[in-house]
Enzyme design. Structure first.
Site, PDB file in Angstrom:
ATOM      1  CG  HIS A 165      -1.934  -0.956   1.388  1.00 45.41           C
ATOM      2  ND1 HIS A 165      -2.133  -1.715   2.515  1.00 45.41           N
ATOM      3  CD2 HIS A 165      -2.895  -1.342   0.513  1.00 45.41           C
ATOM      4  CE1 HIS A 165      -3.174  -2.509   2.345  1.00 45.41           C
ATOM      5  NE2 HIS A 165      -3.650  -2.310   1.135  1.00 45.41           N
ATOM      6  CE  LYS A 202     -13.543  -7.840   6.684  1.00 47.83           C
ATOM      7  NZ  LYS A 202     -13.011  -7.508   5.379  1.00 47.83           N
ATOM      8  NE  ARG A 252      -2.943  -7.887  -3.762  1.00 42.13           N
ATOM      9  CZ  ARG A 252      -3.677  -8.398  -2.786  1.00 42.13           C
ATOM     10  NH1 ARG A 252      -3.111  -8.772  -1.672  1.00 42.13           N
ATOM     11  NH2 ARG A 252      -4.977  -8.559  -2.928  1.00 42.13           N
ATOM     12  CB  SER A 298      -4.394  -6.283   4.706  1.00 48.60           C
ATOM     13  OG  SER A 298      -3.971  -5.039   4.252  1.00 48.60           O
TER      14      SER A 298
END
Ligand code: PNS
Length: 172
Positions: free
Chosen positions: A17, A41, A90, A128
């Site tokens: 990031h 969440k 990615r 992450s």
């Protein structure tokens, strides 16, 4: 003056990031890193912790603001009078999702462009979710995250270690 929004969950911020944010900053005059507040969440880091570590990691980078947002991204884009969205991919595994998001956002706010940057190959394996997994099982996350994130996770797991039996960073 061109304003761009770089949205994400950032739970937590990774070196991938950080590299994308630095590169995105060069493409606009004002870059807003927008952290999604998701009440449904429960993440690893609280929203405020995510904002704090991103601000610390970007302390030397000019022209970047860090803000939280909730609800629709396009509403935040309108509120900030941003010109475009920036996202990173990615590899092909991210592409489908990013295309769907970009198309949806453009449908909701006609003319809104999403600029997609390619993650550097040496950082493409970092995510992450992998960092959360490593941290959960007590592994060393320092190769994958900025020091501010590493320190926050160490503090978090040490605190949990003292208060209950949650799996913690081994040997610390
Ligand atoms: O880091 P992430 O989890 O891939 O980021 C996803 C994010 C925050 C960009 C996306 O979930 C989002 O924009 N959420 C806000 C809700 C929204 O606007 N949804 C419709 C657009 S797809």
């Amino acid at each position: 003056m061109k304003t761009a929004v770089f949205p994400g969950s950032f739970d937590p911020l990774t070196n991938g990031h950080l590299d994308l944010i630095r590169r995105a900053q060069r493409l606009c005059d004002r870059l807003i890193v927008a952290v999604l507040i998701n009440p449904d969440k429960r993440g690893l880091l609280e929203t405020q912790q995510r904002l704090d570590v991103i601000s610390q990691a970007l302390a030397q980078v000019k022209g970047v603001e860090v803000k939280a947002f909730s609800g629709l991204l396009i509403e935040f884009v309108k509120q900030e009078q941003a010109d475009f969205i920036i996202r990173g991919i990615r590899g092909v595994q991210d592409l489908e999702n990013e295309m769907a998001m970009a198309w949806t956002n453009e449908k909701l706010l006609p003319g809104l462009e999403t600029v997609v940057l390619l993650t550097r190959p040496e950082l493409a394996g970092v995510s992450s979710s992998l960092v959360r997994q490593i941290a959960h099982f007590g592994g060393d996350v320092s190769p994958f995250v900025p020091p501010a994130v590493d320190e926050t996770l160490l503090r978090l797991y040490n605190k949990r270690d003292q208060s209950d039996d949650t799996p913690t960073k081994g040997g610390e």
